[in-house]
Structures are given as structure tokens and as C-alpha cells.
Scaffold this active site. Structure first.
Site, mmCIF file in Angstrom:
data_model
loop_
_atom_site.group_PDB
_atom_site.id
_atom_site.type_symbol
_atom_site.label_atom_id
_atom_site.label_comp_id
_atom_site.label_asym_id
_atom_site.label_seq_id
_atom_site.Cartn_x
_atom_site.Cartn_y
_atom_site.Cartn_z
ATOM 1 N N GLU B 52 0.815 -1.227 0.000
ATOM 2 C CA GLU B 52 0.000 0.000 0.000
ATOM 3 C C GLU B 52 0.843 1.269 0.000
ATOM 4 O O GLU B 52 0.401 2.303 -0.511
ATOM 5 C CB GLU B 52 -0.972 0.015 1.186
ATOM 6 C CG GLU B 52 -2.123 -0.977 1.068
ATOM 7 C CD GLU B 52 -1.753 -2.375 1.564
ATOM 8 O OE1 GLU B 52 -0.560 -2.613 1.889
ATOM 9 O OE2 GLU B 52 -2.653 -3.223 1.632
ATOM 10 N N PHE B 114 -11.409 -7.999 13.657
ATOM 11 C CA PHE B 114 -10.328 -8.419 12.775
ATOM 12 C C PHE B 114 -10.007 -7.291 11.785
ATOM 13 O O PHE B 114 -10.891 -6.750 11.134
ATOM 14 C CB PHE B 114 -10.724 -9.691 12.014
ATOM 15 C CG PHE B 114 -9.660 -10.146 11.063
ATOM 16 C CD1 PHE B 114 -8.398 -10.502 11.524
ATOM 17 C CD2 PHE B 114 -9.904 -10.175 9.698
ATOM 18 C CE1 PHE B 114 -7.402 -10.890 10.642
ATOM 19 C CE2 PHE B 114 -8.910 -10.567 8.805
ATOM 20 C CZ PHE B 114 -7.655 -10.922 9.279
ATOM 21 N N GLN B 115 -8.752 -6.950 11.694
ATOM 22 C CA GLN B 115 -8.265 -5.877 10.832
ATOM 23 C C GLN B 115 -8.922 -4.532 11.119
ATOM 24 O O GLN B 115 -9.134 -3.733 10.220
ATOM 25 C CB GLN B 115 -8.395 -6.260 9.354
ATOM 26 C CG GLN B 115 -7.523 -7.472 9.026
ATOM 27 C CD GLN B 115 -7.292 -7.659 7.542
ATOM 28 O OE1 GLN B 115 -8.155 -7.364 6.742
ATOM 29 N NE2 GLN B 115 -6.108 -8.157 7.204
ATOM 30 N N LYS B 164 -17.589 -1.442 6.042
ATOM 31 C CA LYS B 164 -18.055 -2.371 5.016
ATOM 32 C C LYS B 164 -19.581 -2.356 4.874
ATOM 33 O O LYS B 164 -20.100 -2.444 3.752
ATOM 34 C CB LYS B 164 -17.568 -3.787 5.365
ATOM 35 C CG LYS B 164 -17.658 -4.739 4.187
ATOM 36 C CD LYS B 164 -16.965 -6.047 4.487
ATOM 37 C CE LYS B 164 -17.066 -6.988 3.288
ATOM 38 N NZ LYS B 164 -16.442 -8.290 3.580
ATOM 39 N N MET B 482 24.262 9.105 2.276
ATOM 40 C CA MET B 482 24.045 10.363 2.971
ATOM 41 C C MET B 482 24.317 10.215 4.466
ATOM 42 O O MET B 482 24.880 11.114 5.098
ATOM 43 C CB MET B 482 22.614 10.854 2.728
ATOM 44 C CG MET B 482 22.358 12.252 3.207
ATOM 45 S SD MET B 482 23.496 13.434 2.465
ATOM 46 C CE MET B 482 22.532 14.054 1.093
HETATM 47 C C1 LIG Z 1 12.463 5.637 5.280
HETATM 48 C C2 LIG Z 1 13.734 6.309 5.619
HETATM 49 N N1 LIG Z 1 14.571 5.772 6.531
HETATM 50 C C3 LIG Z 1 15.737 6.378 6.821
HETATM 51 C C4 LIG Z 1 16.104 7.553 6.229
HETATM 52 C C5 LIG Z 1 17.423 8.230 6.576
HETATM 53 N N2 LIG Z 1 18.301 8.256 5.391
HETATM 54 C C6 LIG Z 1 18.409 9.344 4.619
HETATM 55 S S1 LIG Z 1 19.415 9.120 3.307
HETATM 56 C C7 LIG Z 1 19.763 7.542 3.783
HETATM 57 C C8 LIG Z 1 20.686 6.684 2.983
HETATM 58 C C9 LIG Z 1 20.163 6.434 1.630
HETATM 59 O O1 LIG Z 1 21.006 5.515 0.975
HETATM 60 P P1 LIG Z 1 20.883 5.295 -0.572
HETATM 61 O O2 LIG Z 1 19.475 5.121 -0.956
HETATM 62 O O3 LIG Z 1 21.797 4.204 -0.974
HETATM 63 O O4 LIG Z 1 21.341 6.677 -1.177
HETATM 64 P P2 LIG Z 1 22.796 7.364 -1.193
HETATM 65 O O5 LIG Z 1 22.790 8.384 -0.109
HETATM 66 O O6 LIG Z 1 23.806 6.307 -0.993
HETATM 67 O O7 LIG Z 1 22.864 8.003 -2.537
HETATM 68 C C10 LIG Z 1 19.090 7.227 4.961
HETATM 69 C C11 LIG Z 1 19.189 5.942 5.663
HETATM 70 C C12 LIG Z 1 15.178 8.097 5.310
HETATM 71 N N3 LIG Z 1 15.400 9.273 4.694
HETATM 72 N N4 LIG Z 1 14.030 7.462 5.005
#
Ligand SMILES: Cc1ncc(C[n+]2csc(CCOP(=O)(O)OP(=O)(O)O)c2C)c(N)n1
Ligand SMILES: [Mg+2]
Lengths: 186, 584
Positions: B52, B114-115, B164, B482
Site C-alpha cells: 500500500e 479483525f483488521q 463495510k 548520505m
Molecule cells: C524511510 C527512511 N529511513 C531512513 C532515512 C534516513 N536516510 C536518509 S538518506 C539515507 C541513505 C540512503 O542511501 P541510498 O538510498 O543508498 O542513497 P545514497 O545516499 O547512498 O545516494 C538514509 C538511511 C530516510 N530518509 N528514510
């Protein structure tokens, strides 16, 4: 273009020091909010405050227009002027909100709260409680040989003052409605 | 005579009346009647997702690339809770969505059936508004109101929770024009006196700057058109947030590039140094302002926003104009022209001279390599090889997202879909499918990081089933890049949990899904590989192996002012002087 100069292994630098250290004045405002009396509307209004860490000092609500199912919520809140402004515009943009009035800035207003106070005691203390109640124009709405329930309306400050006086005389329970308020004049 | 129908039929009828062509969804017990009604018609296409969250991001991609309302349909309980991230994403980026959720029958609500989940309770803080409809007689009106609220004023997601039994019961259908929407009518025309103040300030400003945001895109193509005219006629420089890219063309003369935490040097220094800031549909996000007390200290600030609660929220403005961007720009342009189209020519010339010095720094310069693919190089090549094509870009979240914003150029609005406010990893793949559903003939590329991409990779199944030839351009650094960058710069190079271990073989993964997989490891092969991806008629997973420890610059560390920007690795080590760092 300065360097961060963070040494390998250092722990002292945090990226999260974002708050403005100069905290400005805190004000108290009374807001009157006219809303559709639909399910969840109160949760929506309260959630706006709790979700952002804003304060609610008191809140009263009841349907005031049965024909169009409108309720009036009176909220006493505190915050910096910027926070108060933000709260008002957040309330205004909510779908079931029709009107938002800041009674604190929109000219003079009357503010009243209802309180019920249960005072238990004997002898001198009991007589003193009755005497003070008269001065504060509190009514006796229930009495037994050991207790009174006083009803009083007034500003929150007046109720606080009365409660403080009753405490040594045997105040055992208090119920307050929170503030209801209207602007003065037409 | 009012038409009688079941609640489920009302849902489908209301969608048709609202002009909906596509619904992204996933069935379950509590929405079976609606799925039955969908089965018995051919006007609305249903895209079966694999999760979803994917449905909501697809609806977002669809909405952002078309300007229409995106629609998703989920079941009760886990279906609704899986939608929460997408709803929050849409709320923060002001994307109009109508999400329909099933609910246990009214007589079971509150029994922990349920759900059963308190869906309106859970989604109250992450929607613009939501409704639990307990009476079939009210359902069709609520459906119409839902569309009205989603797209009026500042757009956003709304949710309608439908038990529902309400779907089964029969009642009169409320036609669209009869639905009451009068009381929710956010103001769209700006105050003419305030606009006049803005225009006067524009005439005399020495160092003016347009700072534009997603509000320009949300306002529609006319807003971008008017903005372009205004910029051309005034000669003012213009920068934009991540959300606003494309409203002014990247090839435009006055374009300074994106601003903010990973924005361009010239854009951020212009923000810091301007004396008149014209904020058009942006919201002074913390990625933009940096340290608040040091934010653009010498400027007068004008803020145009359709949401009154955005004005004076974080930054005190001198002139606040509540209104729709297109309407406000039209009026401002009219007034400014009527007063003789005046600007401070002398001031402006000096301002541009200063800006051109900043531009000469060439802040996006990076050190290329003949042996490893630099992520910036990969994007430069992607840009060069897709230039002029009918192209839409989505992204995931991370370094690759910022590099995409820096190195790809957007000439038109609605061509760039990225999760800005929430920064949702896992957004890009489903969003790219949503875009492709809306634009079947166009080139749709998701610029991804390997970690983000894995978060919703199940949606490749959706891409295959509905023949959406989306290109998944994964800049694979085998790192949560990042996060790793922040750890390097701010946490003493302690790389806690920022590796992407045990990655799948993306080429085999592509084969498993039945699409094309390409891996590229050598910069010399890159152009050919990209061309292969572009030529392939179907979904592609492109595993672009890039430098693992590349950092994304410029960077304004959180909580720092704009003029304390890091330009390159050398800056962070304090070894080479700032000037030298530029050349790295
Ligand atoms: C759902 C979610 N969890 C954690 C983060 C924190 N976060 C931001 S950038 C990142 C790393 C992303 O890695 P990647 O997709 O490989 O991109 P890169 O920075 O290596 O280009 C994380 C864990 C986030 N933005 N969203
Ligand atoms: Mg990565």
C-alpha cells in the site's frame, strides 16, 4: 566557507543545535473557535496543540447552535506571540473551523469559569467557610452536617483565590469547567 | 429523481464524476464491495500495487506529473497503516490525494475486530482532513467534499474511511454540484495593497532575488509562465527549493540553481546577501534557512503563500501576501508594468557582477576519474544523453537525490518528483510508475540509491504487470551514502550501520522480475550502457557502480548559516584553504 575542523573520533559536535537561545516573552491568550459539531473535531483541535508541543491551559466546548450543529470551543493557551499567531492560522485552515477569535487582542472581553468546591469541617472552620463563601458570592448547592459544596463563577484568578482560602478550612475536592468567554459590547 | 445505489457504487460513481481515470490500490476484506463495483465497470483503471505504501507514492507521482488529484484505495487495518508514510509524505509536499480505506462494519467499530484500526485517529495528523462515513446517505457528498478539500487552497492528502456495511447499504446519490463545499474556500487572490508594497520594493531594491518553491508548481502551469515573464522583464536572479525545480528553466539566463543545504554556492550566497527576498510559494524550510538568526540578515522579505499558517511561521516577513501564486504574480506583474516596469538598474548591475563572481567558483566541480564512475559524472552523462527528450525524473532519498537536483536540468514544471519534506526512502520507484501510468509514451527515470530502492523494490512487479517502461537508474555506492557522509563530517568517521551489506545481484533481480538488468562499472562503458537502457522498450534496472565514498557538496551543515558552506572534501579537513578547495 570555514572548515568544520572536526577531529577524527571527536564527539562534541552536534548537528542539531538549531534552537534560538533568545526565548521571547510568553503570553496568555483566550481563543474562541466556532466549529462544526462533527465527530473527531475536538481531537483535531487538541491534536494541533499536542502534536506541536503547544500549551492548553483550559478548554471548554459545547454545541451552541443546535440548528446548524455548531460548537464553540474556548481555549486558553500560552506561547510566544509568534506561536500564538501560528496557532490561530493553523486553526483557521482546518476544514471544520468556521471562525477563530482571539479575545485577548480583539478588544475587551468577559471571561468566566464555573467551579464546584467541596469543603468538609466542623465548628469554627465550617462557619468561616460559609462567611468567606458569602463574600465571594459562592452558593451552597449541597450541604451535610460535615460538608458543603460551593458553586461559584468568576475569573480563574478569583476561583484560585477562593480555593486558596478554602484549603486550610477543609477543601477536599474541586471541579472547574475552564473558561467561557465573550467579547464585550455588540 | 435522485439515483439510488449502494455505497460501493457511489464510490465508483463519485470517482467517475470527479474525472478520475486511475486508482492505485490493493484489495482486502473490508473493501471487497468496492472492488466488486470496480470489476463491473470499465471507465476507471485499477493499478494493483504490491504494497500500500507503493499505491500512495504512485498516486503522488501521478498527481505531481499531471496536476490532478491522485487516488488510492486500501483495505482496513494493515492496508490503512501501510498508507501512513505515503500520506505524511503527501502532506509535507502538499500533494493532492484522495485515499479511500475500508473499515470494519459500523456495528463492530471499537470491538478490536479483525483488521480494525482507528484509521481516522491514526491518519488525523497526516492528512489535511479525514472522514469516517457511518451512513451511506452521506457517502457520496463526502466523496465530493474530499476531492474539493484535497485540491483547494494548499493541496494535500485526505482520507475517507468507509465501513463495510456502509459500502453494502443503499441510499440516494448526491450529485457533484449538490455537494456542500461552500464553507471551505481558502483565499486565492492576494491583497492588492500588499502586492503594491511588494512592487514598490522591487522598483528600488539593489540586490533582489526570487526564491521560489513547490507552491509555483502546485499553482499550475500559468504560475510558471508568469514567473518566467516576471524574471525576464525585471532581470532579477532566481533560485528555487528542491520542490520548485522546473518552474523556471534551468537553461534560463537568470537561473542560479537550487538553494539550501546542498544548494549551489551562488544561490545560497545570494540568499545571504540579498536586500529583497521574494519568496514565491516556498516555506522557509530548515533545509533552506540553516541557522535562523543568521538567515539573510540584511534583506526585506516578501512571502507569497496560499497557506496563512506558513507566513511568519519560522521567518518574520515584512510583507505577507496570502494567495494563489498565479493570481498574485498576475496582479503584481500588472501593477509593476502599469507603474512603468521600473527596476534599480545600477544596483542590479552591481548585484549581477557580484553573483557572477560567485558563479565563477564553479561549486559543482568534482574530481573525475578514469577508473571509477563518479556519481556526478553518471548524472552528467544521463543529462547529456536524455537532453531534449520528453523526460520525467523521480528520485529516492540520499546523496543521489541531491546530485540529481544539482546535475539534471529541468526546463518545465511537473517534470521532477522527489520526496522533499519527509525525505522518504522508497518513494522513487513507485512514484516513477505513477508518472509513467499518466504519461505512457514519455521517458521516466528514477534516479535511485541502492538502499532506498530496496525499500519498495516489490513494485517492479507492478511495473511489469502494467507494462510501465520505467528506468531505475541506481547509483550504487553500497552505502547509505548520505548517512555515511554525515558520519564522516559530524561523527568522527564512525560509520555506524551505514553499509549496504548483502545486496542482491541487480541484473539477476531484473531477470527474476522479467525485465532488463544492466550493470556498469567502468566510466568508459557508461554512455553505451545508458543508451542501452534508453533504447530498451520495458522496465530496466540499471546497477551503476559508483565511487563509494564520494561526498555531496556544497553542503551547509545543519544549524550553520548560508555563508558557512563547505565546498569540497578539503574544506572539511581544513587542510587546503577555501579557494583551493574549490578546485578539487
Ligand atoms: C524511510 C527512511 N529511513 C531512513 C532515512 C534516513 N536516510 C536518509 S538518506 C539515507 C541513505 C540512503 O542511501 P541510498 O538510498 O543508498 O542513497 P545514497 O545516499 O547512498 O545516494 C538514509 C538511511 C530516510 N530518509 N528514510
Ligand atoms: Mg547508496
Amino acid at each position: 566557507m570555514s572548515a568544520l575542523n572536526i577531529k577524527k573520533g571527536s564527539t562534541s559536535h552536534s548537528a542539531y543545535e538549531l534552537r534560538d537561545p533568545n526565548t521571547p516573552v510568553i503570553e496568555s491568550h483566550t481563543l474562541a473557535v466556532v466549529v462544526d459539531n462533527e465527530s473527531g473535531v475536538l481531537a483535531r483541535v487538541i491534536g494541533l496543540f499536542s502534536g506541536r508541543g503547544y500549551n492548553i491551559e483550559s478548554l471548554t466546548v459545547a454545541e451552541t447552535d443546535h440548528a446548524s450543529h455548531r460548537s464553540r470551543i474556548t481555549i486558553v493557551t500560552t506561547g510566544t506571540p509568534q506561536v500564538i499567531e501560528h496557532i490561530k492560522s493553523l486553526l483557521e485552515r482546518m476544514v471544520p473551523v468556521h471562525e477563530v477569535h482571539d479575545l485577548t487582542v480583539e478588544g475587551p472581553s468577559v471571561q468566566r469559569e464555573l467551579a464546584l468546591l467541596k469543603v468538609a469541617g466542623h465548628g469554627e472552620a465550617r462557619i468561616e467557610a460559609l462567611r468567606l463563601a458569602e463574600i465571594f458570592r459562592a452558593n451552597v448547592v449541597d450541604s451535610t452536617l460535615e460538608s458543603f459544596v460551593f458553586e461559584m463563577t468568576g475569573t480563574p484568578v478569583k476561583i484560585d483565590a477562593f480555593a486558596d482560602l478554602m484549603r486550610p478550612l477543609g477543601l477536599i475536592e474541586i471541579a472547574r469547567t475552564g473558561v467561557a468567554a465573550l467579547s464585550r459590547g455588540a | 429523481m435522485a439515483r439510488q445505489m449502494t455505497g460501493a457504487e457511489m464510490v465508483v460513481q463519485a470517482l467517475k464524476d470527479q474525472g478520475v481515470e486511475v486508482v492505485f490500490g490493493y484489495p482486502g476484506g473490508a473493501v471487497l464491495p468496492i472492488y466488486d463495483a470496480i470489476f463491473q465497470q470499465n471507465d476507471i483503471r485499477h493499478i494493483l500495487v504490491r504494497h500500500e505504501q507503493g499505491a500512495i507514492h504512485m498516486a503522488e507521482g501521478y498527481a505531481r506529473s499531471t496536476g490532478k488529484v491522485g487516488v488510492a484505495l486500501v483495505t482496513s487495518g494493515p492496508g490503512a497503516t501501510n498508507a501512513v508514510t505515503g500520506l505524511t509524505d503527501a502532506l509535507l509536499d502538499s500533494i493532492p490525494l484522495v485515499v479511500l480505506s475500508g473499515q470494519v462494519p459500523t456495528f463492530m467499530i471499537g470491538t478490536d475486530g479483525f483488521q480494525e484500526a482507528d484509521t481516522v485517529g491514526i491518519t488525523r495528523p497526516c492528512t489535511k482532513h479525514n472522514w469516517l462515513v457511518k451512513d451511506t446517505a452521506k457517502l457520496s457528498e463526502v466523496m465530493h467534499q474530499a476531492f474539493h478539500v484535497a485540491k483547494s487552497g494548499r493541496p494535500g492528502p485526505v482520507l475517507v474511511d468507509i465501513p463495510k456495511d456502509v459500502q453494502f447499504a443503499t441510499a440516494d446519490y448526491t450529485e457533484m454540484p449538490a455537494a456542500r463545499t461552500a464553507h471551505y474556500q481558502p483565499r486565492t487572490t492576494g491583497d492588492t495593497a500588499q502586492i503594491a508594497r511588494m512592487v514598490e520594493m522591487m522598483e528600488t531594491a539593489e540586490r533582489p532575488l526570487f526564491y521560489t518553491g513547490g507552491g509555483v508548481i502546485n499553482s499550475g502551469p500559468r504560475a510558471s509562465q508568469l514567473l518566467r515573464e516576471f524574471v525576464a522583464e525585471t532581470g532579477f536572479p532566481i533560485t528555487s527549493t528542491l520542490m520548485g525545480l522546473g518552474s523556471y528553466p534551468a537553461s534560463g539566463q537568470n537561473w542560479l540553481g537550487m538553494l539550501g543545504m546542498h544548494g549551489l554556492y551562488e544561490a545560497n550566497l545570494s540568499m545571504h546577501g540579498c536586500d529583497l527576498m521574494l519568496n514565491i510559494g516556498a516555506r522557509f524550510d530548515d533545509r533552506i534557512t540553516g541557522r535562523i538568526p543568521d538567515f539573510s540578515p540584511k534583506s526585506k522579505k516578501v512571502h507569497v503563500d496560499i497557506d496563512p499558517s506558513s507566513i511568519n511561521k519560522v521567518i518574520r516577513t515584512d510583507v505577507g501576501i496570502i494567495g494563489d501564486v498565479a493570481e498574485v504574480l498576475a496582479e503584481a506583474l500588472r501593477q509593476w508594468r502599469a507603474r512603468g516596469s521600473k527596476v534599480n538598474k545600477e544596483g542590479l548591475a552591481k548585484w549581477w557582477a557580484q553573483i557572477n563572481e560567485w558563479r565563477a567558483v564553479k561549486c559543482l566541480t568534482y574530481k573525475n576519474s578514469t577508473t571509477v564512475i563518479k556519481p556526478q559524472y553518471a548524472l552528467e552523462r544521463l543529462e547529456a544523453l536524455t537532453k531534449g527528450m520528453d523526460r520525467y525524473i523521480t528520485t529516492e532519498v540520499g546523496q543521489h537525490q541531491m546530485w540529481a537536483a544539482q546535475f539534471l536540468g529541468f526546463e518545465d514544471p511537473n517534470r521532477w518528483m522527489t520526496s522533499g519534506g519527509l525525505g522518504t526512502m522508497g518513494y522513487g520507484l513507485p512514484a516513477s510508475i505513477g508518472v509513467q501510468i499518466a504519461h505512457p509514451k514519455s521517458l521516466v527515470i528514477n534516479v535511485a540509491g541502492e538502499a532506498s530502492w530496496l525499500m519498495n523494490m516489490q513494485e517492479m512487479g507492478t511495473a511489469m504487470q502494467f507494462r510501465t517502461p520505467v528506468k531505475q537508474f541506481i547509483l550504487n555506492n553500497e552505502r547509505l551514502g548520505m548517512v555515511r557522509q554525515w558520519q564522516e563530517l559530524l561523527h568522527g568517521e564512525r560509520y555506524s550501520q551505514s553499509w549496504s551489506e548483502s545486496l542482491p545481484d541487480f541484473v539477476k533481480l531484473a531477470e527474476a522480475f522479467g525485465c532488463k538488468g544492466i550493470q556498469c562499472t567502468d566510466p568508459k562503458d557508461l554512455d553505451d550502457a545508458i543508451m542501452q537502457m534508453l533504447r530498451y522498450d520495458g522496465p530496466v534496472i540499471f546497477d551503476c557502480r559508483v565511487e563509494k565514498h564520494e561526498n555531496c557538496f556544497p553542503m551547509i551543515p545543519s544549524g550553520k548559516p548560508h555563508n558557512e558552506m563547505l565546498l569540497g572534501d578539503a574544506d572539511t579537513q581544513g587542510v587546503i584553504g577555501a579557494k583551493g578547495a574549490v578546485l578539487v
